[in-house]
Design an enzyme around this catalytic site. Structure first.
Site, mmCIF file in Angstrom:
data_model
loop_
_atom_site.group_PDB
_atom_site.id
_atom_site.type_symbol
_atom_site.label_atom_id
_atom_site.label_comp_id
_atom_site.label_asym_id
_atom_site.label_seq_id
_atom_site.Cartn_x
_atom_site.Cartn_y
_atom_site.Cartn_z
ATOM 1 N N LYS A 81 26.712 -4.529 -1.679
ATOM 2 C CA LYS A 81 28.187 -4.467 -1.751
ATOM 3 C C LYS A 81 28.776 -3.852 -0.492
ATOM 4 O O LYS A 81 29.972 -3.627 -0.405
ATOM 5 C CB LYS A 81 28.615 -3.628 -2.961
ATOM 6 N N ARG B 95 0.800 -1.225 0.000
ATOM 7 C CA ARG B 95 0.000 0.000 0.000
ATOM 8 C C ARG B 95 0.832 1.275 0.000
ATOM 9 O O ARG B 95 0.590 2.176 -0.797
ATOM 10 C CB ARG B 95 -0.909 0.062 1.253
ATOM 11 N N THR B 96 1.776 1.363 0.920
ATOM 12 C CA THR B 96 2.451 2.653 1.112
ATOM 13 C C THR B 96 3.266 3.015 -0.130
ATOM 14 O O THR B 96 3.182 4.137 -0.637
ATOM 15 C CB THR B 96 3.339 2.606 2.370
ATOM 16 N N ARG C 97 11.154 3.710 3.689
ATOM 17 C CA ARG C 97 10.771 2.677 4.674
ATOM 18 C C ARG C 97 12.017 1.867 4.989
ATOM 19 O O ARG C 97 12.756 1.466 4.082
ATOM 20 C CB ARG C 97 9.683 1.762 4.123
ATOM 21 N N HIS D 112 4.763 5.501 11.767
ATOM 22 C CA HIS D 112 4.286 5.446 10.373
ATOM 23 C C HIS D 112 3.330 6.637 10.198
ATOM 24 O O HIS D 112 2.121 6.484 10.123
ATOM 25 C CB HIS D 112 3.570 4.111 10.141
HETATM 26 N N1 CP Z 1 -0.363 -0.040 5.851
HETATM 27 C C1 CP Z 1 0.834 -0.318 5.317
HETATM 28 O O1 CP Z 1 1.868 0.247 5.694
HETATM 29 O O2 CP Z 1 0.803 -1.274 4.341
HETATM 30 P P1 CP Z 1 2.056 -1.763 3.510
HETATM 31 O O3 CP Z 1 3.017 -2.432 4.474
HETATM 32 O O4 CP Z 1 1.519 -2.687 2.466
HETATM 33 O O5 CP Z 1 2.713 -0.540 2.907
#
Ligand code: CP
Length: 297
Positions: A81, A52-53, A102, A130
């Site tokens: 590396k 999603r993100t 992320r 998040h």
């Molecule tokens: N909600 C969320 O962070 O989903 P993903 O891990 O799929 O990005």
């Protein structure tokens, strides 16, 4: 202050007025996608799995007329590396106008923001935060109830490792709500987060939901447990089933940051209170608003 060339590391970086301004922008983008990011490049650096993100940020950038460069996993990058995280960020900032990051390391976003001269947006750093998930969670709640103030919000499941719960609990400091944290004692909200919560909250193992307006279900974060045995002890403890629906208020909503595993039965999806797929869709408009704010002010 959010704006051109700032960073979004923690939900604590965002004030109530800024949240409201982002929501107005997101609503406008829902109705009409202005191409406000033409000739801009977004780098999405995802050193941890995501559906999603990453895709909603990429979709958001493309809807705004911008371009995207992307890393998904460390395979195929020079991290293999031995390149350091710091050097990776120093390189990537040369190729883009903003970075969405992320990373499995807590505080990775803060470190990247201290290095990069382009905006860094935290798309999940370890078990820490998040923040963009929280913005779309709040947007979804506000769309449904018009006002977030006065609501009772239950958060259920993995409240220890679940970074969406940490950011949401802190994001709700901008409103006057009450919260119920429902989890196994080993998966309670960490003390350092609890110390910063301004709203009233209670902690319990009992899944009492009949007085709640928002039911925020979460997945047990199997990948974060130091031992498989500890995960097995708490796996499957909390579930929303068709049976559970009978005890919920008619006008309540069920949210989940997703992915779900087994904590919400598929039979629940058709219920009018199941809002988790709409919640994920809202992520595109909220992330368009975030990108527009960071790239255009
Ligand atoms: N909600 C969320 O962070 O989903 P993903 O891990 O799929 O990005």
């Amino acid at each position: 202050m959010l704006g051109r060339n700032s960073d979004l590391v923690s939900i604590k970086d965002v004030g109530t007025d800024e949240i409201e301004s982002l929501f107005r922008k997101a609503q406008a983008f829902e109705e009409n996608a202005e191409k406000s990011c033409r000739e801009r490049i977004l780098a999405t650096l995802f050193f941890e799995a995501s559906t999603r993100t990453r895709l909603s940020f990429e979709s958001a950038m493309k809807r705004l007329g911008g371009e995207v460069i992307s890393v998904s996993g460390i395979e195929g990058t020079s991290v293999m590396k031995g390149e350091t995280f710091e050097d990776t960020i120093r390189m990537v900032e040369n190729y883009c106008d903003a970075i969405v990051l992320r990373h499995p390391m807590n505080e990775a976003a803060a470190l990247a923001a201290s290095i990069a001269n382009v905006p860094v947006i935290n798309a999940g750093d370890g078990t820490n935060e998040h923040p963009t998930q929280t913005l779309l969670d709040l947007y979804t709640i506000q769309k449904e109830f018009r006002s977030i103030d006065g609501l009772k919000i239950a958060m259920i499941g993995d409240l220890k490792y679940g970074r969406t719960v940490h950011s949401l609990s802190l994001g709700l400091n901008n409103y006057d709500v009450s919260m119920r944290f429902i989890s196994h004692p080993s998966l309670r909200v960490p003390d350092e987060i609890k110390r910063e919560i301004k709203n009233k909250f209670e902690e319990t193992e009992k899944m009492k939901l009949s007085d709640c307006d928002v039911i925020y279900m979460t997945r047990i974060q199997k990948e974060r447990f130091p031992e498989q045995r500890a995960f097995e002890a708490v796996k499957g403890l909390y579930k929303i089933s068709k049976e559970t629906l009978r005890s919920l208020k008619e006008d309540s909503i069920i949210l989940h940051p997703l992915p779900r595993v087994e904590e919400i039965e598929q039979g629940v999806d058709a219920d009018k209170r199941a809002h988790y797929f709409q919640q994920a869709r809202n992520g595109v408009f909220v992330r368009m608003a975030i990108l527009d704010t960071f790239l255009n002010g």
